[in-house]
Motif scaffolding. Structure first.
Motif, mmCIF file in Angstrom:
data_model
loop_
_atom_site.group_PDB
_atom_site.id
_atom_site.type_symbol
_atom_site.label_atom_id
_atom_site.label_comp_id
_atom_site.label_asym_id
_atom_site.label_seq_id
_atom_site.Cartn_x
_atom_site.Cartn_y
_atom_site.Cartn_z
ATOM 1 N N ARG A 271 58.531 32.544 33.857
ATOM 2 C CA ARG A 271 58.124 31.155 34.066
ATOM 3 C C ARG A 271 58.752 30.530 35.305
ATOM 4 O O ARG A 271 58.349 29.447 35.730
ATOM 5 N N ASP A 272 59.750 31.218 35.869
ATOM 6 C CA ASP A 272 60.421 30.706 37.064
ATOM 7 C C ASP A 272 59.877 31.308 38.354
ATOM 8 O O ASP A 272 60.394 31.026 39.442
ATOM 9 N N VAL A 273 58.843 32.135 38.264
ATOM 10 C CA VAL A 273 58.225 32.702 39.472
ATOM 11 C C VAL A 273 57.465 31.593 40.186
ATOM 12 O O VAL A 273 56.578 30.952 39.612
ATOM 13 N N THR A 274 57.816 31.351 41.445
ATOM 14 C CA THR A 274 57.180 30.272 42.215
ATOM 15 C C THR A 274 56.070 30.781 43.122
ATOM 16 O O THR A 274 55.200 29.999 43.535
ATOM 17 N N GLU A 275 56.085 32.072 43.456
ATOM 18 C CA GLU A 275 55.056 32.615 44.339
ATOM 19 C C GLU A 275 53.686 32.588 43.657
ATOM 20 O O GLU A 275 53.594 32.563 42.430
ATOM 21 N N GLY A 276 52.642 32.621 44.473
ATOM 22 C CA GLY A 276 51.287 32.634 43.945
ATOM 23 C C GLY A 276 50.366 33.491 44.790
ATOM 24 O O GLY A 276 50.816 34.264 45.637
ATOM 25 N N GLU A 277 49.053 33.339 44.532
ATOM 26 C CA GLU A 277 48.039 34.076 45.275
ATOM 27 C C GLU A 277 48.205 35.595 45.169
ATOM 28 O O GLU A 277 47.978 36.331 46.123
ATOM 29 N N PHE A 278 48.587 36.060 43.978
ATOM 30 C CA PHE A 278 48.646 37.500 43.739
ATOM 31 C C PHE A 278 47.228 38.041 43.550
ATOM 32 O O PHE A 278 46.337 37.342 43.049
ATOM 33 N N ASP A 279 47.043 39.292 43.941
ATOM 34 C CA ASP A 279 45.747 39.949 43.736
ATOM 35 C C ASP A 279 45.583 40.431 42.294
ATOM 36 O O ASP A 279 44.455 40.595 41.819
ATOM 37 N N ALA A 280 46.705 40.700 41.619
ATOM 38 C CA ALA A 280 46.650 41.229 40.254
ATOM 39 C C ALA A 280 47.935 40.869 39.515
ATOM 40 O O ALA A 280 49.001 40.726 40.131
ATOM 41 N N VAL A 281 47.806 40.733 38.206
ATOM 42 C CA VAL A 281 48.955 40.520 37.324
ATOM 43 C C VAL A 281 48.874 41.540 36.201
ATOM 44 O O VAL A 281 47.811 41.704 35.579
ATOM 45 N N SER A 282 49.968 42.236 35.948
ATOM 46 C CA SER A 282 50.053 43.116 34.777
ATOM 47 C C SER A 282 51.095 42.544 33.831
ATOM 48 O O SER A 282 52.191 42.164 34.251
ATOM 49 N N SER A 283 50.728 42.457 32.572
ATOM 50 C CA SER A 283 51.641 42.025 31.515
ATOM 51 C C SER A 283 51.602 43.104 30.450
ATOM 52 O O SER A 283 50.659 43.185 29.658
ATOM 53 N N ILE A 284 52.625 43.967 30.452
ATOM 54 C CA ILE A 284 52.631 45.147 29.585
ATOM 55 C C ILE A 284 53.793 45.023 28.596
ATOM 56 O O ILE A 284 54.939 45.292 28.928
#
Length: 412
Positions: free
Chosen positions: A244-257
């Motif tokens: 929740r503290d990640v400030t960066e954005g505009e990622f091409d993909a997110v993995s939640s494993i």
């Protein structure tokens, strides 16, 4: 009533499990050869049951060594299946209660030191950090011995019945990369990254720049060293912190494993909204998590799992999760259930634990090793019986033109 005979009605007259007790009593199943023997070693085991007459009491007795299982624990748990105390007659329950009640006063016992109780507001950042520390910040060496070289503590994907655990973990990471359509130069956010294997796989095999985030300090330190050892420092960052503290954005993909199980029902809508906000238009999310098969199975973890393994874990039906993911803005493009694969994965971890038992005990303590010796086969049975499942759900963040970027028939 002798101790062994007291246990027999609870386990079931036909259950192929023998019972041996400290008072010299024995009980054998009628009409079947036993697949294992439950050894009630002392009155302390009964005292644990008297204080918590459920799976928590049995687990306390087992973890502390006052109750043991001779033979294959998985086979024993499979044989017992869905048996519950509801099958026991009221008269038997009365006799058992009368026998056990004095123990609560005569023989008071504290829970084994491996038991953990949470403090503070449920799923606050501090409480989540405490829960992760309890389970993961034990010993990286212990995890190396149990998980094997892949250091992946999530469901593998077996390409064949004869595939090794390592092959299956590689296949899992390759499948996630394929579903996310990872290509050189892309940016991946891996939330709950564990020991960083998905992030490193994406960089090593697809030329992706990856940010992995974990609440476990030990995981982060191990992964940071491994990134350096593999020469991936220009492509991979492993960060110790809360997703929740990640400030960066505009990622091409997110993995939640393997993260969603730790989020909590109340926070799931916000969790998917947060991940949606981290993606560029056309970006994809792959959500991989344990679920319950329907709304009738309980959401909160079994007391043993909650106190000893995954504090505050909460499992939700896949349909409910997909609805919240869709409500956050994602178009759902693919879903699959991999529960049989998780059963095989757990069997592989259990085999590693047994093969390295003495070293695992020396590294993490006998109590901790016994927690793992019990919980992994128990979860394996849960997947086999469809009490729990493992789902991968793929979604995309559409733009104003509603183009998904998906081929007509994806290979997976």
């Amino acid at each position: 009533m002798q101790v062994a005979e007291m246990f027999r009605p609870v386990l079931g007259e036909q259950a192929p499990v023998a019972i041996r007790a400290y008072d010299g009593s024995r009980s054998s199943p009628s009409g079947a050869s036993p697949v294992a023997t439950v050894d009630v070693r002392s009155e302390t085991a009964l005292a644990y049951l008297a204080s918590s007459p459920n799976s928590l009491g049995l687990a306390r007795a087992y973890v502390s060594g006052h109750l043991d299982v001779e033979g294959d624990i998985y086979e024993a748990l499979t044989a017992l299946g869905e048996l519950t105390v509801s099958d026991v007659t009221p008269a038997t329950l009365v006799r058992m209660a009368a026998r056990l009640a004095p123990l609560r006063f005569r023989h008071r016992v504290a829970p084994p030191p491996e038991e953990h109780r949470q403090h503070g507001r449920r799923h606050s950042k501090d409480r989540d950090s405490e829960a992760i520390e309890h389970h993961y910040d034990v010993s990286n060496r212990f995890y190396e011995m149990v998980l094997g070289p892949s250091m992946a503590y999530t469901c593998a994907v077996y390409p064949s019945a004869t595939a090794t655990l390592e092959d299956a973990q590689f296949t899992k990471h390759a499948l996630v990369a394929e579903k996310l359509r990872l290509e050189p130069g892309m940016r991946l956010l891996d939330v709950g990254c564990g020991w960083g294997q998905m992030a490193m796989h994406a960089a090593e095999h697809h030329g992706v720049r990856a940010l992995g985030v974990t609440l476990s300090r030990d995981q982060a330190h191990w992964a940071q060293k491994e990134v350096a050892r593999r020469g991936l420092g220009d492509l991979v960052e492993i960060r110790h912190g809360d997703y929740r503290d990640v400030t960066e954005g505009e990622f091409d993909a997110v993995s939640s494993i393997g993260l969603t199980e730790h989020i909590g029902r109340r926070n799931i809508p916000g969790y998917f909204r947060f991940l949606y906000g981290k993606l560029r238009t056309g970006g994809r999310l792959l959500n991989h998590c344990i679920t319950r098969p329907d709304a009738h199975h309980r959401a909160h973890a079994d007391p043993f799992i909650d106190r000893y393994v995954f504090p505050d874990g909460e499992l939700l039906p896949v349909g409910w999760l997909i609805s919240r993911m869709n409500a956050a803005g994602f178009e759902i493009r693919h879903e699959e259930n991999l529960r049989e694969h998780y059963s095989r994965t757990l069997a592989g971890w259990s085999a590693n634990l047994e093969a390295n038992w003495d070293e695992c005990v020396a590294e993490a303590g006998e109590g901790r090793a016994r927690v793992w010796r019990l919980y992994m086969p128990a979860c394996q049975v849960g997947f086999d019986l469809n009490n729990i499942q493992l789902h991968q759900v793929l979604g995309v963040k559409l733009g104003p033109d509603a183009r998904s970027g998906f081929p007509l028939r994806p290979a997976y």
